[in-house]
Every structure is written in C-alpha cells, then in structure tokens.
Design an enzyme around this catalytic site. Structure first.
Site, PDB file in Angstrom:
ATOM      1  N   PRO A   2       0.833  -1.201   0.000  1.00  7.07           N
ATOM      2  CA  PRO A   2       0.000   0.000   0.000  1.00  7.07           C
ATOM      3  C   PRO A   2       0.870   1.253   0.000  1.00  7.07           C
ATOM      4  O   PRO A   2       1.932   1.286   0.616  1.00  7.07           O
ATOM      5  CB  PRO A   2      -0.809  -0.125   1.295  1.00  7.07           C
ATOM      6  CG  PRO A   2      -0.026  -1.059   2.149  1.00  7.07           C
ATOM      7  CD  PRO A   2       0.670  -1.995   1.214  1.00  7.07           C
ATOM      8  N   GLU A   3       0.427   2.271  -0.717  1.00  4.17           N
ATOM      9  CA  GLU A   3       1.174   3.510  -0.824  1.00  4.17           C
ATOM     10  C   GLU A   3       0.372   4.631  -0.167  1.00  4.17           C
ATOM     11  O   GLU A   3      -0.607   4.373   0.531  1.00  4.17           O
ATOM     12  CB  GLU A   3       1.500   3.786  -2.292  1.00  4.17           C
ATOM     13  CG  GLU A   3       2.316   2.650  -2.928  1.00  4.17           C
ATOM     14  CD  GLU A   3       2.638   2.868  -4.391  1.00  4.17           C
ATOM     15  OE1 GLU A   3       2.766   4.037  -4.811  1.00  4.17           O
ATOM     16  OE2 GLU A   3       2.768   1.869  -5.128  1.00  4.17           O
ATOM     17  N   LYS A  61       4.092   6.075   4.501  1.00  5.26           N
ATOM     18  CA  LYS A  61       3.238   4.888   4.504  1.00  5.26           C
ATOM     19  C   LYS A  61       2.979   4.357   5.915  1.00  5.26           C
ATOM     20  O   LYS A  61       2.412   3.276   6.082  1.00  5.26           O
ATOM     21  CB  LYS A  61       3.890   3.795   3.655  1.00  5.26           C
ATOM     22  CG  LYS A  61       4.223   4.242   2.235  1.00  5.26           C
ATOM     23  CD  LYS A  61       5.048   3.189   1.512  1.00  5.26           C
ATOM     24  CE  LYS A  61       5.575   3.714   0.189  1.00  5.26           C
ATOM     25  NZ  LYS A  61       6.409   2.708  -0.513  1.00  5.26           N
ATOM     26  N   ARG A 283      11.271  -5.653  -9.206  1.00  2.00           N
ATOM     27  CA  ARG A 283       9.867  -5.366  -9.472  1.00  2.00           C
ATOM     28  C   ARG A 283       9.721  -5.076 -10.960  1.00  2.00           C
ATOM     29  O   ARG A 283      10.517  -5.528 -11.757  1.00  2.00           O
ATOM     30  CB  ARG A 283       9.403  -4.173  -8.616  1.00  2.00           C
ATOM     31  CG  ARG A 283       9.283  -4.525  -7.140  1.00  2.00           C
ATOM     32  CD  ARG A 283       8.881  -3.330  -6.301  1.00  2.00           C
ATOM     33  NE  ARG A 283      10.013  -2.441  -6.065  1.00  2.00           N
ATOM     34  CZ  ARG A 283       9.952  -1.354  -5.298  1.00  2.00           C
ATOM     35  NH1 ARG A 283       8.819  -1.033  -4.712  1.00  2.00           N
ATOM     36  NH2 ARG A 283      11.021  -0.602  -5.119  1.00  2.00           N
TER      37      ARG A 283
END
Length: 300
Positions: A2-3, A61, A283
């Site tokens: 989550p950002e 975050k 990524r």
C-alpha cells in the site's frame, strides 16, 4: 505494498472511528504482529490497556495513534502501525466473527466497534514508541512523531511540503528519477505504482538522470505526483485484490484509471502506443516508449 493514498484512506477511517476512544483491552493473537515492539507482547498489551488515542496521523506509509493522559495532554507515546504487504486495520462490530488472519484486537471502554489488525502474510506490524517533537498528516504537531519515522520525508500533499527544496535536492542527486521517487528520505509515500503513473504524466522515463532534469521537468513531475495521488485518494486508493481495503473493508477503485502500471501491451491513453514493461529493483516498471523515451546514454 500500500502507498500513500491507501494508507491515508485508512488514517481517515481511524480518525473517524478510533480517535478519542479509550482502550479497554488488547489481545495479541500472533507474536509477529508485535515483533517491532522489542519489549514483547505482554509489555505491548500493558502499555495500551487504558490508553486514550487522541488522533490518527500518517507519515509516508506509516500510521500512528498518539496517546494522551487523563487530562488530555500528550503522553509522549503512540501506537505505530505499518501495514506491510497485506495488513489491514478494520473497525468491526463486536459480534462480527473473527477474521481468519486476525493478529490483534482492541476493545474500547465505550463498548462500541472494535479495532482489529488482520494480516495474512504477517509482514505488517504494531508497536508502542516514544514520540519526538514534530508531526505528520492528520493532527496536531505538538503530539510529536515516533522517533523511528523522523527520517521519512514529508509527502507532496502536505501543506508544508517545500517545492524549491525538493527540486534542489532531487537535481543534486546522481541517480535515476524513479529511484529518487521511491526514496522515502526525499519524498514520502510514493511507491512503485504511483511512481510509474507520475512519470507517465510528466513524460519522463524512469531511468532519466536526476542531475539532468530541468526545473520545468521537476515541476511537471511534482504536478504529476500530486495529481495522481489526489485522484487515487478520491477513489479510495488502488485495490488489486481483497487485501487493500479501508477500515470498513471497502476496496479502492483507482485501478480502473491506471494509465501504465500493469497495462503491458495495452494502448497508451495519450498516444496509443503499446505500454512496455521493464525489470526494476526486483519489481516492474511500466511506461510508454513514445511518450517516455529512454534517455541517451551518458558519455564518458
């Protein structure tokens, strides 16, 4: 992971449902949930039982709930939460059945809804930490910020974000622009998804050297970061599966509006060129080869 938008949505839910309430009891169902609290689960429970949360804050975050004394003055401590890859802070009615991956439960003296920490992959965690002066998004700075979070930069949606200082710091660095966007000591809250989306809006390839960016390009990049974060926040964040939800278990819908992230081989919304994917730091990076051409190689 989550950002900023996803974490900010959770912060707003905590502000509504948890701030101002006093903890009656704490249950820790899995030791990994409090592994960042070095004194152990028993100490974590004792530190929070009877505590009153004053507000809900966010830095990048991370989330934290400061504690106040009986007279309402800051206690100098806070419960810090990091959601990791699958952590959820849910507000549930006491009669609601326990979630399969329930890791911790907080009940309150008013007998209302519980706060539950649910984490399938157990990469997230909770801890009680001392606070230093200086605040974060969502409350009074006088309550302080947990010391472990002090190195995280203010995010671009914060009113105190210094554009000129960010521009100068970014252009001083000798790195690639996407790596700089993911550096939480430079700009807080931006992760892989929103970095790709911001770079697309600014028409910059992620490998462009930061020391070669013009002031105008940095301004366009900041505009892109702010617009994509703001739009994602309005949609409740980006949810690719049931793990990314707000405190009421609702998913965000910004995934429907992504221009490049996860859109490999689909046409660019701006020019129609197929989106490409490249490996990046274990990524993926997504970009439009027409709108975001790779920079020329530096000369020796």
């Amino acid at each position: 992971m989550p950002e900023l938008p996803e974490v900010e949505v959770v912060r707003r839910g905590l502000e509504r449902w948890v701030a101002g309430r006093t903890v009656a009891a704490v249950e820790v169902h899995h030791p990994r949930a409090v592994r960042r609290h070095l004194e152990g689960a028993g100490h974590f429970v004792a530190a929070l039982t009877g505590a009153t949360f004053s507000a809900a804050h966010r830095r990048g975050k991370y989330l934290w709930l400061p504690m106040v004394g009986a007279d309402g003055t800051p206690a100098g401590r806070a419960m810090v939460a990091h959601l990791g890859m699958s952590g959820q802070l849910l507000v549930e009615k006491p009669a609601q059945p326990d979630e399969t991956h329930l890791r911790a439960r907080f009940t309150f003296t008013d007998g209302g809804r519980e706060l539950r920490f649910v984490d399938q992959r157990t990469f997230g965690g909770l801890a009680v930490e001392e606070c230093a002066r200086g605040g974060g998004v969502g409350g009074d700075e006088a309550e302080g910020i947990p010391q472990r979070l002090a190195h995280i930069a203010i995010d671009p949606l914060d009113p105190s974000f210094d554009e000129a200082a960010f521009s100068a710091a970014l252009r001083r660095r000798r790195t690639e622009v996407k790596r700089a966007l993911l550096d939480q000591t430079l700009i807080g809250g931006v992760g892989n998804i929103y970095a790709d989306e911001s770079l697309w809006r600014a028409r910059l390839h992620g490998t462009r050297p930061t020391d070669r960016l013009t002031r105008a390009q940095v301004a366009d990049l900041l505009d892109g970061v702010r617009s994509v974060l703001g739009e994602a926040l309005a949609q409740g964040g980006t949810s690719f599966d049931s793990l990314y939800v707000d405190v009421n278990g609702q998913s965000g819908y910004f995934s429907r509006f992504l221009a490049v992230y996860g859109q490999v081989d689909r046409p660019c919304p701006r020019c129609g060129t197929p989106i490409t994917r490249e490996s990046f730091m274990n990524r993926s990076s997504y970009s439009c080869p027409q709108c975001q051409p790779r920079p020329r190689t530096r000369r020796s």
